[in-house]
Motif scaffolding. Structure first.
Motif, PDB file in Angstrom:
ATOM      1  N   THR A  18       0.827  -1.210   0.000  1.00  0.00           N
ATOM      2  CA  THR A  18       0.000   0.000   0.000  1.00  0.00           C
ATOM      3  C   THR A  18       0.861   1.261   0.000  1.00  0.00           C
ATOM      4  O   THR A  18       0.404   2.326  -0.407  1.00  0.00           O
TER       5      THR A  18
ATOM      6  N   ASP B 144      -7.457   7.849   1.802  1.00  0.00           N
ATOM      7  CA  ASP B 144      -8.414   7.191   0.906  1.00  0.00           C
ATOM      8  C   ASP B 144      -7.941   7.320  -0.538  1.00  0.00           C
ATOM      9  O   ASP B 144      -8.035   6.387  -1.336  1.00  0.00           O
TER      10      ASP B 144
ATOM     11  N   ARG C 266      -5.226   4.902  -1.135  1.00  0.00           N
ATOM     12  CA  ARG C 266      -5.790   3.561  -1.256  1.00  0.00           C
ATOM     13  C   ARG C 266      -6.329   3.359  -2.681  1.00  0.00           C
ATOM     14  O   ARG C 266      -6.119   2.313  -3.299  1.00  0.00           O
TER      15      ARG C 266
ATOM     16  N   GLN D  90      -5.338   0.642  -5.467  1.00  0.00           N
ATOM     17  CA  GLN D  90      -6.306  -0.207  -6.180  1.00  0.00           C
ATOM     18  C   GLN D  90      -6.122  -0.095  -7.690  1.00  0.00           C
ATOM     19  O   GLN D  90      -6.188  -1.084  -8.407  1.00  0.00           O
TER      20      GLN D  90
ATOM     21  N   LYS E 146      -8.205  -4.847   7.002  1.00  0.00           N
ATOM     22  CA  LYS E 146      -9.612  -4.439   6.910  1.00  0.00           C
ATOM     23  C   LYS E 146     -10.040  -4.155   5.477  1.00  0.00           C
ATOM     24  O   LYS E 146     -11.076  -4.594   5.018  1.00  0.00           O
ATOM     25  N   ASP E 147      -9.237  -3.329   4.807  1.00  0.00           N
ATOM     26  CA  ASP E 147      -9.617  -2.880   3.470  1.00  0.00           C
ATOM     27  C   ASP E 147      -9.340  -3.930   2.388  1.00  0.00           C
ATOM     28  O   ASP E 147      -9.408  -3.646   1.201  1.00  0.00           O
TER      29      ASP E 147
ATOM     30  N   THR F 275      -6.537  -5.339   1.609  1.00  0.00           N
ATOM     31  CA  THR F 275      -5.177  -5.413   1.056  1.00  0.00           C
ATOM     32  C   THR F 275      -4.340  -6.446   1.799  1.00  0.00           C
ATOM     33  O   THR F 275      -4.563  -6.728   2.978  1.00  0.00           O
TER      34      THR F 275
END
Ligand code: ARG
Length: 580
Positions: free
Chosen positions: A164, A216, A219, A223, A307-308, A310
């Motif tokens: 990330t 965000d 992130r 992605q 959580k997300d 990744t």
């Protein structure tokens, strides 16, 4: 020495009717040469034969072993001491040392076994800092040592090129990159590209503290990268390529070569398989919205997915274990990574165990201590007073500069000072990294390590150069080291040196088994010191015709000490010089 021990063991085995194999490793050195040249403790035989060791020692002393190079066997308590017939032993020892020619030190001990070594493994978009030296050079030395001991080696650079963090970097690049002109021209045109990238990254992190929405955005960038978005991929690729090219400059200078450069990104589409296997085997648990493996009471859970959604460094490492096993079916897989990551590897190896992977107990963390630099009279961990990391290239440059000054002071007319200073300076840095056991912390003292006095790489280089000089000169005087057969090597010091040289292949094997280059570096210091003792007492070249045979033998010995030192330095990754 093993060949000789094996012969004595075989003779004992035959005489007493026991298996000689376990006896071969039993030998030791008598505390004093007056007692003998090789000692054999009788405890193991005592167990097997159910007789007292003292009695067995007595029996051995009375035997005729039929070895022409053993002149006498005496009993001293539980020990049988073997005295060598010096002429015979020296002849055979020299022949043995010469038998592998220039490859002396190599063996086939590890034939058929494969070792994967994960070393260097830096993160892209960062500089190679001084703390990378340890993993890089220890790993390279291990690779050299394992190869010399006959193993098949796969050296892997497990590049940190995914995660990330790259979302943040891409986000920072998009936001601020044009201010520095970084997005306008190719990175390869910018000498300071990495420094500027690091600056952007830091700025991003600072701003994100007050503006969580930036996270965000980052992130989303990650992605995009994962999804194969064109711009994200292109920028990431450029950074990766550029970083690798910069790393390569330092690797070339250090003589470092990998068999495989496989970045973490490679495991992107291999992780789902491993995660599925965790799931299938009921090992995956939810914890605070994250997916983890509970590895034990005393260690924190191993994080598989955040959580997300990744994945993490550890997830990629788990996928890498599987890929390495499937590809190379290794006997050992070594992670040459600082001791600070000890917990990570404990977790990783435990998860492999829990998965029931056959390779789990073949994984090893070859940990090493920190390297501290002198900063303002104190020792700091690879950072300057301002908190900047110390670049590996800068350290090498400094060492070379210092080496050059020392060399020119010794000899102002030195030929090709650039090349010599480079080899001495870089070699000195490498040696200082490998002198003590790897787990120990190293205090990196530039002043000391380039000195020709003390136990330094420069001292070993200099010793090697002296051998080369001595041999060149003797050649001009008409001597040929290949002519000596060794019979004149009969003094205590001759014997000590021969015995020391005979150990070289065994030392390399042990260094491989223990994944410990310092076993080689300490051995080399021992050989150099044994030779200096020798040299202080014996004249090597004596031009008197009646001593021609002795001179030839001594030159033969010097020549093999030279080969030992040369090969040993090369194993450590140091370029031995022939002149300076
Ligand atoms: N990239 C990591 C770091 O810079 C080191 C990786 C070591 N190798 C591994 N398989 N985890 O800390």
């Amino acid at each position: 020495m093993r060949t000789f021990q094996r012969r004595i063991a075989a003779a004992i085995g035959a005489a007493l009717g026991v298996d000689p194999a376990p006896l071969e490793s039993q030998f030791s050195t008598p505390p004093d040469r007056k007692l003998g040249d090789l000692a054999f403790p009788c405890f193991l035989l005592s167990k097997e034969l159910k007789r007292a060791p003292v009695q067995i020692a007595g029996e051995l002393a009375a035997l005729d072993l039929g070895l022409e190079w053993v002149s006498e066997v005496t009993a001293a308590g539980p020990y049988a001491n073997f005295r060598f017939h010096r002429e015979q032993f020296a002849r055979q020892a020299l022949a043995e040392i010469r038998s592998s020619g220039d490859e002396f030190g190599c063996s086939e001990a590890g034939a058929g076994r494969t070792i994967v070594i994960d070393y260097s493994s830096p993160n892209i978009a960062k500089h190679l800092a001084v703390h990378h030296l340890r993993s890089t050079m220890l790993g390279q030395a291990m690779a050299n040592i394992f190869r010399a001991a006959g193993y098949t080696v796969v050296g892997v650079n497990h590049l940190g090129d995914w995660g990330t963090g790259f979302g943040k970097l891409l986000c920072a690049l998009e936001r601020y990159g044009s201010e520095d002109g970084l997005t306008e021209s190719p990175l390869s045109e910018r000498d300071d590209a990495i420094t500027v990238l690091n600056g952007l990254y830091t700025r991003f992190n600072n701003e994100a503290k007050d503006h969580p929405e930036l996270d965000d955005e980052a992130r989303a960038w990650f992605q995009r990268l994962e999804a194969g978005d064109e711009l994200a991929r292109a920028r990431w690729k450029e950074i990766r390529q550029f970083s690798l090219a910069r790393f390569q400059q330092v690797y070339d200078r250090l003589g470092v070569k990998f068999d495989e450069v496989i970045g973490e990104s490679f495991f992107e589409d291999r992780m789902p398989v491993v995660i599925a296997e965790l799931e299938e085997k009921g090992l995956l648990e939810e914890s605070e919205d994250a997916q983890v493996v509970m590895v034990g009471e005393d260690i924190p859970p191993f994080l598989v997915r955040k959580k997300d959604g990744t994945t993490l460094y550890g997830t990629r490492d788990l996928a890498a274990v599987k890929q390495r096993w499937d590809t190379w079916h290794f006997d050992r897989c070594l992670y040459v990574v600082d001791a600070g990551q000890g917990l990570h590897f404990r977790q990783l190896f435990t998860v492999a165990q829990m998965l029931g992977w056959e390779c789990a107990d073949r994984l090893e963390h070859s940990a090493f201590g920190v390297m501290r630099m002198q900063v303002d009279g104190g020792w700091a961990k690879g950072r300057t007073r301002e908190g900047h990391v110390v670049l590996l290239e800068d350290v090498l440059d400094h060492a070379v500069e210092k080496a050059r000054a020392v060399l020119l002071e010794k000899n102002p007319d030195i030929e090709d000072p650039d090349a010599i200073a480079e080899a001495v300076g870089v070699g000195a840095v490498i040696f200082s990294d490998m002198k003590a056991r790897r787990i120990k912390d190293v205090n990196f003292d530039l002043e000391k390590i380039v000195s020709f006095e003390g136990e330094t790489g420069a001292y070993l280089q200099n010793t090697h150069v002296r051998f080369c000089g001595l041999l060149r000169k003797s050649e001009r005087q008409g001597f040929d080291p290949a002519a000596g057969a060794g019979a004149a090597l009969t003094t205590d010091e001759d014997l000590t040196l021969l015995q020391e040289l005979l150990r070289f292949p065994e030392v390399v094997e042990r260094a491989a088994e223990e994944a410990e280059p310092s076993i080689v570096s300490q051995y080399l210091l021992g050989v150099a010191s044994a030779f200096n003792t020798y040299y202080a007492q014996h004249r090597v070249v004596d031009e008197a015709p009646e001593h021609a045979a002795r001179t030839a033998d001594r030159l033969a010995l010097v020549d093999r000490v030279r080969v030992t030192l040369r090969n040993g330095l090369r194993l450590l990754g140091i370029t031995p010089l022939e002149r300076m």
